[in-house]
Design a protein around this motif. Sequence first.
Motif, PDB file in Angstrom:
ATOM      1  N   GLU A  12       0.786  -1.103  -0.126  1.00  0.00           N
ATOM      2  CA  GLU A  12      -0.137  -0.182   0.067  1.00  0.00           C
ATOM      3  C   GLU A  12       0.856   1.098   0.111  1.00  0.00           C
ATOM      4  N   ALA A  13       2.101   1.225   0.938  1.00  0.00           N
ATOM      5  CA  ALA A  13       2.701   2.348   0.809  1.00  0.00           C
ATOM      6  C   ALA A  13       3.282   2.732  -0.443  1.00  0.00           C
ATOM      7  N   LEU A  14       3.881   1.339  -1.106  1.00  0.00           N
ATOM      8  CA  LEU A  14       4.524   1.600  -2.497  1.00  0.00           C
ATOM      9  C   LEU A  14       3.528   2.167  -3.587  1.00  0.00           C
ATOM     10  N   LEU A  15       2.215   1.757  -3.478  1.00  0.00           N
ATOM     11  CA  LEU A  15       1.550   2.075  -4.440  1.00  0.00           C
ATOM     12  C   LEU A  15       1.107   3.524  -4.218  1.00  0.00           C
ATOM     13  N   GLU A  16       0.916   3.914  -2.981  1.00  0.00           N
ATOM     14  CA  GLU A  16       0.427   5.504  -2.497  1.00  0.00           C
ATOM     15  C   GLU A  16       1.558   6.486  -2.954  1.00  0.00           C
ATOM     16  N   ASN A  17       2.832   6.043  -2.818  1.00  0.00           N
ATOM     17  CA  ASN A  17       3.668   6.846  -3.022  1.00  0.00           C
ATOM     18  C   ASN A  17       4.012   7.098  -4.684  1.00  0.00           C
ATOM     19  N   LEU A  18       4.004   5.895  -5.158  1.00  0.00           N
ATOM     20  CA  LEU A  18       3.853   5.820  -6.696  1.00  0.00           C
ATOM     21  C   LEU A  18       2.835   6.898  -7.223  1.00  0.00           C
ATOM     22  N   THR A  19       1.646   6.607  -6.994  1.00  0.00           N
ATOM     23  CA  THR A  19       0.570   7.514  -7.123  1.00  0.00           C
ATOM     24  C   THR A  19       0.749   8.987  -6.918  1.00  0.00           C
ATOM     25  N   LYS A  20       1.269   9.257  -5.804  1.00  0.00           N
ATOM     26  CA  LYS A  20       1.658  10.736  -5.419  1.00  0.00           C
ATOM     27  C   LYS A  20       2.561  11.261  -6.308  1.00  0.00           C
ATOM     28  N   GLY A  28      11.033  -1.028 -14.832  1.00  0.00           N
ATOM     29  CA  GLY A  28      10.432  -0.063 -15.683  1.00  0.00           C
ATOM     30  C   GLY A  28      10.412   1.213 -15.249  1.00  0.00           C
ATOM     31  N   ASN A  29       9.850   2.056 -16.187  1.00  0.00           N
ATOM     32  CA  ASN A  29       9.698   3.429 -15.766  1.00  0.00           C
ATOM     33  C   ASN A  29       7.899   3.821 -15.819  1.00  0.00           C
ATOM     34  N   PHE A  30       7.487   4.734 -14.871  1.00  0.00           N
ATOM     35  CA  PHE A  30       6.118   5.146 -14.901  1.00  0.00           C
ATOM     36  C   PHE A  30       6.203   6.468 -15.068  1.00  0.00           C
ATOM     37  N   THR A  31       5.442   7.065 -16.192  1.00  0.00           N
ATOM     38  CA  THR A  31       5.576   8.375 -16.619  1.00  0.00           C
ATOM     39  C   THR A  31       4.220   9.048 -16.566  1.00  0.00           C
ATOM     40  N   VAL A  32       3.988  10.299 -16.726  1.00  0.00           N
ATOM     41  CA  VAL A  32       2.455  10.915 -17.210  1.00  0.00           C
ATOM     42  C   VAL A  32       2.652  11.558 -18.595  1.00  0.00           C
ATOM     43  N   ALA A  33       1.982  11.200 -19.281  1.00  0.00           N
ATOM     44  CA  ALA A  33       1.681  11.541 -20.702  1.00  0.00           C
ATOM     45  C   ALA A  33       0.340  12.677 -20.715  1.00  0.00           C
ATOM     46  N   LEU A  58       3.475  10.503  -9.483  1.00  0.00           N
ATOM     47  CA  LEU A  58       2.712  10.548 -10.696  1.00  0.00           C
ATOM     48  C   LEU A  58       2.012  11.736 -10.993  1.00  0.00           C
ATOM     49  N   ALA A  59       0.998  11.957  -9.542  1.00  0.00           N
ATOM     50  CA  ALA A  59       0.116  13.004  -9.382  1.00  0.00           C
ATOM     51  C   ALA A  59       0.726  14.512  -9.615  1.00  0.00           C
ATOM     52  N   ARG A  60       2.181  14.713  -9.236  1.00  0.00           N
ATOM     53  CA  ARG A  60       2.809  15.570  -9.047  1.00  0.00           C
ATOM     54  C   ARG A  60       3.631  15.956 -10.412  1.00  0.00           C
TER      55      ARG A  60
END
Length: 93
Positions: free
Chosen positions: A26-34, A48-53, A36-38
């Motif tokens: 949950e902490a991993l997913l929450e921090n990943l989401t935060k 891999g890489n998570f980015t925002v398009a 990306l939201a920024r």
Amino acid sequence: MNKTELVAAIAGDVELSKAEAARLLEALLENLTKALARGEAVQLIGFGNFTVASRPERTGRNPSTGEQMTIKASKSPKFAAGKALRDAVNAAA
């Protein structure tokens, strides 16, 4: 594999209770989401890489009436698998 199965696998691999593994996930997913939201990219070497398009505003059609409509601009998360992950998936196939 669903979230419950993933939690159980993590708990078994690192010798944590399922509750601790669930909090970790949950902490991993929450921090990943935060992040990306920024608008930040998250790079996990070997995974891999998570980015925002960004998607611009565009004109579309209402499928039921055929009427033109404006589709608002939006942001969408994207994932690009790293080489190690691609190699692992291809080796399993």
